[in-house]
Design an enzyme around this catalytic site. Structure first.
Site, PDB file in Angstrom:
ATOM      1  N   ARG A  43       3.121  -1.780 -25.159  1.00 45.39           N
ATOM      2  CA  ARG A  43       1.735  -2.078 -24.771  1.00 45.39           C
ATOM      3  C   ARG A  43       1.635  -3.135 -23.668  1.00 45.39           C
ATOM      4  O   ARG A  43       0.615  -3.807 -23.520  1.00 45.39           O
ATOM      5  CB  ARG A  43       0.900  -2.500 -25.983  1.00 45.39           C
ATOM      6  CG  ARG A  43       0.837  -1.421 -27.052  1.00 45.39           C
ATOM      7  CD  ARG A  43      -0.210  -1.728 -28.087  1.00 45.39           C
ATOM      8  NE  ARG A  43      -0.217  -0.688 -29.104  1.00 45.39           N
ATOM      9  CZ  ARG A  43       0.588  -0.660 -30.165  1.00 45.39           C
ATOM     10  NH1 ARG A  43       1.460  -1.638 -30.340  1.00 45.39           N
ATOM     11  NH2 ARG A  43       0.517   0.314 -31.026  1.00 45.39           N
ATOM     12  N   LYS A 102      -2.001  -1.812  -8.823  1.00 42.18           N
ATOM     13  CA  LYS A 102      -2.079  -0.369  -9.090  1.00 42.18           C
ATOM     14  C   LYS A 102      -0.675   0.130  -9.389  1.00 42.18           C
ATOM     15  O   LYS A 102       0.244  -0.061  -8.581  1.00 42.18           O
ATOM     16  CB  LYS A 102      -2.632   0.385  -7.883  1.00 42.18           C
ATOM     17  CG  LYS A 102      -4.136   0.418  -7.827  1.00 42.18           C
ATOM     18  CD  LYS A 102      -4.580   1.412  -6.770  1.00 42.18           C
ATOM     19  CE  LYS A 102      -6.082   1.431  -6.636  1.00 42.18           C
ATOM     20  NZ  LYS A 102      -6.534   2.327  -5.548  1.00 42.18           N
ATOM     21  N   GLU A 117      -0.050   1.540   6.893  1.00 39.28           N
ATOM     22  CA  GLU A 117      -0.907   0.760   5.984  1.00 39.28           C
ATOM     23  C   GLU A 117      -1.356  -0.539   6.668  1.00 39.28           C
ATOM     24  O   GLU A 117      -2.446  -1.039   6.419  1.00 39.28           O
ATOM     25  CB  GLU A 117      -0.186   0.452   4.666  1.00 39.28           C
ATOM     26  CG  GLU A 117       0.315   1.674   3.895  1.00 39.28           C
ATOM     27  CD  GLU A 117      -0.759   2.430   3.098  1.00 39.28           C
ATOM     28  OE1 GLU A 117      -1.954   2.120   3.247  1.00 39.28           O
ATOM     29  OE2 GLU A 117      -0.383   3.354   2.342  1.00 39.28           O
ATOM     30  N   LYS A 164      -5.640  -7.883   1.476  1.00 39.49           N
ATOM     31  CA  LYS A 164      -5.611  -7.091   0.241  1.00 39.49           C
ATOM     32  C   LYS A 164      -5.979  -7.962  -0.959  1.00 39.49           C
ATOM     33  O   LYS A 164      -6.750  -7.539  -1.837  1.00 39.49           O
ATOM     34  CB  LYS A 164      -4.250  -6.431   0.036  1.00 39.49           C
ATOM     35  CG  LYS A 164      -4.248  -5.619  -1.255  1.00 39.49           C
ATOM     36  CD  LYS A 164      -3.404  -4.394  -1.239  1.00 39.49           C
ATOM     37  CE  LYS A 164      -3.662  -3.587  -2.510  1.00 39.49           C
ATOM     38  NZ  LYS A 164      -2.768  -2.478  -2.696  1.00 39.49           N
ATOM     39  N   GLU A 178     -11.473  -1.228  -8.712  1.00 46.48           N
ATOM     40  CA  GLU A 178     -11.995  -0.219  -7.775  1.00 46.48           C
ATOM     41  C   GLU A 178     -13.296   0.417  -8.252  1.00 46.48           C
ATOM     42  O   GLU A 178     -13.402   1.640  -8.387  1.00 46.48           O
ATOM     43  CB  GLU A 178     -10.936   0.857  -7.494  1.00 46.48           C
ATOM     44  CG  GLU A 178     -11.257   1.641  -6.222  1.00 46.48           C
ATOM     45  CD  GLU A 178     -10.132   2.577  -5.784  1.00 46.48           C
ATOM     46  OE1 GLU A 178      -8.973   2.145  -5.715  1.00 46.48           O
ATOM     47  OE2 GLU A 178     -10.453   3.730  -5.507  1.00 46.48           O
ATOM     48  N   ARG A 181     -12.993  -1.906  -3.325  1.00 51.94           N
ATOM     49  CA  ARG A 181     -11.543  -1.632  -3.198  1.00 51.94           C
ATOM     50  C   ARG A 181     -11.261  -0.247  -2.637  1.00 51.94           C
ATOM     51  O   ARG A 181     -10.195  -0.025  -2.040  1.00 51.94           O
ATOM     52  CB  ARG A 181     -10.845  -1.819  -4.560  1.00 51.94           C
ATOM     53  CG  ARG A 181      -9.330  -1.702  -4.436  1.00 51.94           C
ATOM     54  CD  ARG A 181      -8.590  -2.158  -5.675  1.00 51.94           C
ATOM     55  NE  ARG A 181      -7.168  -1.935  -5.504  1.00 51.94           N
ATOM     56  CZ  ARG A 181      -6.227  -2.455  -6.275  1.00 51.94           C
ATOM     57  NH1 ARG A 181      -6.556  -3.239  -7.284  1.00 51.94           N
ATOM     58  NH2 ARG A 181      -4.951  -2.202  -6.037  1.00 51.94           N
ATOM     59  N   ASN A 230      -8.521   2.912   0.560  1.00 50.58           N
ATOM     60  CA  ASN A 230      -8.139   4.328   0.606  1.00 50.58           C
ATOM     61  C   ASN A 230      -8.433   4.941   1.975  1.00 50.58           C
ATOM     62  O   ASN A 230      -8.312   6.159   2.146  1.00 50.58           O
ATOM     63  CB  ASN A 230      -8.879   5.128  -0.471  1.00 50.58           C
ATOM     64  CG  ASN A 230      -8.502   4.670  -1.858  1.00 50.58           C
ATOM     65  OD1 ASN A 230      -7.359   4.291  -2.091  1.00 50.58           O
ATOM     66  ND2 ASN A 230      -9.456   4.663  -2.773  1.00 50.58           N
ATOM     67  N   HIS A 237      -6.505   7.878   3.225  1.00 55.45           N
ATOM     68  CA  HIS A 237      -5.689   8.384   2.127  1.00 55.45           C
ATOM     69  C   HIS A 237      -6.139   9.745   1.599  1.00 55.45           C
ATOM     70  O   HIS A 237      -5.329  10.482   1.051  1.00 55.45           O
ATOM     71  CB  HIS A 237      -5.655   7.374   0.967  1.00 55.45           C
ATOM     72  CG  HIS A 237      -4.732   6.209   1.245  1.00 55.45           C
ATOM     73  ND1 HIS A 237      -4.844   5.416   2.367  1.00 55.45           N
ATOM     74  CD2 HIS A 237      -3.677   5.718   0.551  1.00 55.45           C
ATOM     75  CE1 HIS A 237      -3.908   4.491   2.349  1.00 55.45           C
ATOM     76  NE2 HIS A 237      -3.172   4.646   1.262  1.00 55.45           N
ATOM     77  N   HIS A 246      -3.163  12.040   1.500  1.00 58.74           N
ATOM     78  CA  HIS A 246      -2.580  12.525   0.245  1.00 58.74           C
ATOM     79  C   HIS A 246      -2.512  14.048   0.248  1.00 58.74           C
ATOM     80  O   HIS A 246      -1.545  14.642  -0.236  1.00 58.74           O
ATOM     81  CB  HIS A 246      -3.428  12.082  -0.956  1.00 58.74           C
ATOM     82  CG  HIS A 246      -3.151  10.682  -1.399  1.00 58.74           C
ATOM     83  ND1 HIS A 246      -3.882  10.065  -2.392  1.00 58.74           N
ATOM     84  CD2 HIS A 246      -2.228   9.783  -1.010  1.00 58.74           C
ATOM     85  CE1 HIS A 246      -3.419   8.840  -2.581  1.00 58.74           C
ATOM     86  NE2 HIS A 246      -2.420   8.642  -1.752  1.00 58.74           N
ATOM     87  N   HIS A 287       4.972   8.910   2.799  1.00 56.16           N
ATOM     88  CA  HIS A 287       3.603   8.486   2.505  1.00 56.16           C
ATOM     89  C   HIS A 287       2.886   7.889   3.733  1.00 56.16           C
ATOM     90  O   HIS A 287       1.795   8.315   4.104  1.00 56.16           O
ATOM     91  CB  HIS A 287       3.631   7.473   1.349  1.00 56.16           C
ATOM     92  CG  HIS A 287       2.289   6.944   0.966  1.00 56.16           C
ATOM     93  ND1 HIS A 287       1.375   7.681   0.241  1.00 56.16           N
ATOM     94  CD2 HIS A 287       1.681   5.753   1.230  1.00 56.16           C
ATOM     95  CE1 HIS A 287       0.277   6.972   0.061  1.00 56.16           C
ATOM     96  NE2 HIS A 287       0.442   5.799   0.640  1.00 56.16           N
TER      97      HIS A 287
END
Ligand code: NAD
Ligand code: GLY
Length: 359
Positions: A121, A143, A185, A227, A237, A241, A245, A248, A252, A265
């Site tokens: 956990r 993330k 990025e 960031k 997000e 936030r 993206n 992206h 993606h 990427h």
């Protein structure tokens, strides 16, 4: 060396940025209260170059270290690799007082972070990013994720590290292709959030490509500052936030359709940013000159701006499977001029049409 704080109440942590920091890894882990066992998760490529330094640094500071290797490549950021990591954590008797240390690029960081978030956990986690992309983006902000065959990062958690240690010297061994991919990025922050930073990149493009130390350290620090600020304002997000993206959504989709070997990427994000800028212009958020300026910087920093010919239906499907879709429409980040952003809600078909993409 610079130390930046990411202020998130009880989940706050520091980002250390500088040269030669890897050999102080153990000491810095101890400084944030970690002790006992460390699971050092890496891949064979990074292990061969930096594994011994990281391991010794931890052992000298009193840690018992279990090395866990995962295969190298985005195609292994999946449930099977995660399951093998859980097996290794159990085998090494990692408990809640132990920590996971991710040594590598975004693939290692995302998967190791998700393992740390879920094992028992949640156990403490340290990011030691060794690619430019991971140093300016994926290691900061919490993330963590693995991919699903239907799409990237579909299974994950927000889980902040205890510490981020960025040793800029590790970039010396990074293949040029990966270095350039990381610059995508970097450009993202300038286009969507910070005009002066975009101008800095224009003025120092050649220094950056030549890996000039001063320029590189400034770029990494500024990206982490931007960031950290965004994450502090919107950790989970719910709004702001999403600006991170930028590029992206289509990026993606290209990554999924073209395959992870064809486009890494950052290369996919560069393509996504050019198309996002075109969509922004078509919707009146920026001028054609802004689009040219974005494309010119991307090109100068060694990235391609012409996407591979891709099947329109498959691209649409990949866009819609993306986790940011809501009833068919996607929250799409546009650039407002350069240095600002605007959000549009677009269905994939409209997105592809506005981008002018020939598919
Ligand atoms: P990567 O982790 O695959 O690393 C790229 C390659 O460089 C790999 O072959 C790796 O072994 C090698 N490498 C790493 N460091 C090296 C070094 N110092 N010297 C020599 N070789 C080295 O790719 P990446 O671009 O770092 O990360 C991409 C991943 O990051 C994607 O999965 C993406 O989804 C994720 N990502 C996550 C976030 C986030 O916020 N969590 C943000 C952006 C991207
Ligand atoms: N790379 C996107 C984010 O961290 O939110």
């Amino acid at each position: 060396m610079s130390v930046l704080a990411v202020n998130l109440a009880e989940d706050s942590y520091n980002i250390h940025i500088g040269r030669g920091l890897l050999s102080s890894l153990g000491q810095r882990c101890a400084e944030v209260g970690l002790s006992s066992r460390a699971a050092l998760i890496t891949n064979p490529t990074v292990n061969a170059i930096y594994g011994a330094i990281a391991r010794t640094a931890l052992e000298v500071a009193g840690f018992t270290v279990a090395m866990i290797e995962i295969p190298d490549g985005e195609e292994f950021k999946n449930a099977a690799t995660l399951s093998a990591v859980y097996d290794a954590l159990i085998e090494a008797a990692i408990d809640r007082k132990s920590c996971v240390v991710a040594l590598g690029g975004g693939v290692v960081g995302d998967l190791a972070g998700f393992a740390a978030a879920t094992f028992l956990r949640g156990i403490p986690f340290v990011q030691v990013p060794t690619t430019l992309l991971a140093q300016v983006d994926s290691s900061v902000g919490g993330k963590t994720a693995i991919d699903h065959p239907r799409g990237k990062n579909l299974i994950g958690a927000f889980y902040q590290p205890h510490l981020v240690l960025i040793d800029v010297d590790t970039l010396a061994t990074l293949p040029d292709r990966e270095f350039r991919a990381g610059l995508a990025e970097v450009i993202k922050y300038g286009v969507a959030l910070d005009l002066p930073f975009f101008e800095y990149l224009e003025q120092h493009a050649e220094d950056i490509i030549a890996k000039d130390q001063g320029s590189l350290e400034y770029v990494i620090r500024r990206c982490c500052e931007i960031k950290a600020h965004v994450v502090e304002l919107d950790e989970k997000e719910t709004g702001l936030r999403a600006v991170l993206n930028f590029g992206h959504t289509l990026g993606h989709a290209f990554e999924t359709v073209a395959g992870y070997r064809e486009l890494v990427h950052g290369e996919a994000i560069a393509l996504g940013m050019v198309l996002a800028a075109r969509i922004s212009a078509a919707l009146g958020h920026c001028s054609a000159a802004d689009v040219e300026r974005v494309a010119a910087l991307i090109t100068r920093l060694g990235l391609r701006i012409v996407p591979p010919v891709s099947d329109r239906v498959r691209l649409s499907e990949a866009i819609i499977t993306d986790k940011k879709s809501r009833n068919g429409a996607i929250s799409f980040i546009c650039n407002q001029g350069i240095g600002n952003f605007a959000v549009e809600h677009l269905v994939p078909e409209k997105m592809l049409t506005l981008s002018g993409l020939e598919v």
